[in-house]
Design a protein around this motif. Structure first.
Motif, mmCIF file in Angstrom:
data_model
loop_
_atom_site.group_PDB
_atom_site.id
_atom_site.type_symbol
_atom_site.label_atom_id
_atom_site.label_comp_id
_atom_site.label_asym_id
_atom_site.label_seq_id
_atom_site.Cartn_x
_atom_site.Cartn_y
_atom_site.Cartn_z
ATOM 1 N N ILE A 44 0.835 -1.197 0.000
ATOM 2 C CA ILE A 44 0.000 0.000 0.000
ATOM 3 C C ILE A 44 0.870 1.248 0.000
ATOM 4 C CG2 ILE A 44 -1.643 1.348 1.377
ATOM 5 C CD1 ILE A 44 -2.929 -1.340 2.155
ATOM 6 N N GLN A 45 1.947 1.241 0.770
ATOM 7 C CA GLN A 45 2.850 2.392 0.817
ATOM 8 C C GLN A 45 3.483 2.645 -0.549
ATOM 9 O OE1 GLN A 45 3.190 4.367 3.504
ATOM 10 N NE2 GLN A 45 4.397 5.735 2.247
ATOM 11 N N LYS A 46 3.875 1.579 -1.243
ATOM 12 C CA LYS A 46 4.437 1.739 -2.584
ATOM 13 C C LYS A 46 3.409 2.317 -3.540
ATOM 14 C CE LYS A 46 8.140 -1.657 -2.671
ATOM 15 N NZ LYS A 46 8.721 -2.804 -3.380
ATOM 16 N N ALA A 47 2.175 1.853 -3.454
ATOM 17 C CA ALA A 47 1.116 2.365 -4.327
ATOM 18 C C ALA A 47 0.845 3.839 -4.050
ATOM 19 C CB ALA A 47 -0.149 1.543 -4.150
ATOM 20 N N VAL A 48 0.836 4.215 -2.782
ATOM 21 C CA VAL A 48 0.589 5.612 -2.412
ATOM 22 C C VAL A 48 1.729 6.489 -2.909
ATOM 23 C CG1 VAL A 48 0.471 7.193 -0.438
ATOM 24 C CG2 VAL A 48 -0.900 5.114 -0.454
ATOM 25 N N LYS A 88 3.715 5.952 -5.456
ATOM 26 C CA LYS A 88 3.640 6.036 -6.906
ATOM 27 C C LYS A 88 2.557 7.021 -7.331
ATOM 28 C CE LYS A 88 4.469 2.538 -9.896
ATOM 29 N NZ LYS A 88 4.236 1.226 -10.531
ATOM 30 N N MET A 89 1.416 6.978 -6.669
ATOM 31 C CA MET A 89 0.320 7.894 -6.983
ATOM 32 C C MET A 89 0.722 9.333 -6.665
ATOM 33 S SD MET A 89 -2.800 7.873 -8.144
ATOM 34 C CE MET A 89 -3.492 6.282 -7.794
ATOM 35 N N GLN A 90 1.430 9.525 -5.566
ATOM 36 C CA GLN A 90 1.865 10.858 -5.179
ATOM 37 C C GLN A 90 2.850 11.424 -6.202
ATOM 38 O OE1 GLN A 90 3.763 10.956 -1.356
ATOM 39 N NE2 GLN A 90 3.464 13.153 -1.110
ATOM 40 N N GLU A 91 3.764 10.601 -6.696
ATOM 41 C CA GLU A 91 4.709 11.047 -7.718
ATOM 42 C C GLU A 91 3.987 11.453 -8.997
ATOM 43 O OE1 GLU A 91 7.547 7.934 -8.293
ATOM 44 O OE2 GLU A 91 8.407 8.170 -6.285
ATOM 45 N N LYS A 92 2.975 10.677 -9.390
ATOM 46 C CA LYS A 92 2.211 11.020 -10.589
ATOM 47 C C LYS A 92 1.497 12.352 -10.417
ATOM 48 C CE LYS A 92 1.194 6.415 -12.393
ATOM 49 N NZ LYS A 92 0.118 5.450 -12.690
ATOM 50 N N MET A 93 0.912 12.560 -9.251
ATOM 51 C CA MET A 93 0.194 13.804 -9.006
ATOM 52 C C MET A 93 1.147 15.001 -8.995
ATOM 53 S SD MET A 93 -2.691 12.676 -6.261
ATOM 54 C CE MET A 93 -3.544 14.240 -6.344
#
Length: 84
Positions: free
Chosen positions: A35-39, A41-46
């Motif tokens: 979950i931390q990795k997914a978060v 990755k999403m934060q970097e995209k944003m």
């Protein structure tokens, strides 16, 4: 037709319960990491989208230093009613 033996049925139930608890235990360990990795990755995209948006706004504001053009009036719009 053969009938399932009691010991075989008990073994299958035991293995199902064992795998269930093993899976549950492993999920408690690995789920927060995933979950931390997914978060992240999403934060970097944003953040990348935000940077691109800022670059577009800054380039647009630098390019258009003239006054905005007034809108052209096309004409009068008429509402038509259907006659039966």
């Amino acid at each position: 037709m053969e009938m399932a033996s009691i010991t075989g049925t008990v073994k299958v139930i035991f293995y199902i319960i064992l795998f269930y608890y093993l899976f549950k235990f492993l999920m408690r360990i690995f789920a927060p990491i995933l979950i931390q990795k997914a978060v992240n990755k999403m934060q970097e995209k944003m953040q990348e989208q935000y940077r691109q948006q800022q670059e577009q706004q800054s380039s647009a504001s630098q390019g258009s230093t003239s006054t905005p053009k007034p809108k052209k009036e096309v004409g009068e719009y008429i509402d038509y009613e259907e006659i039966k």
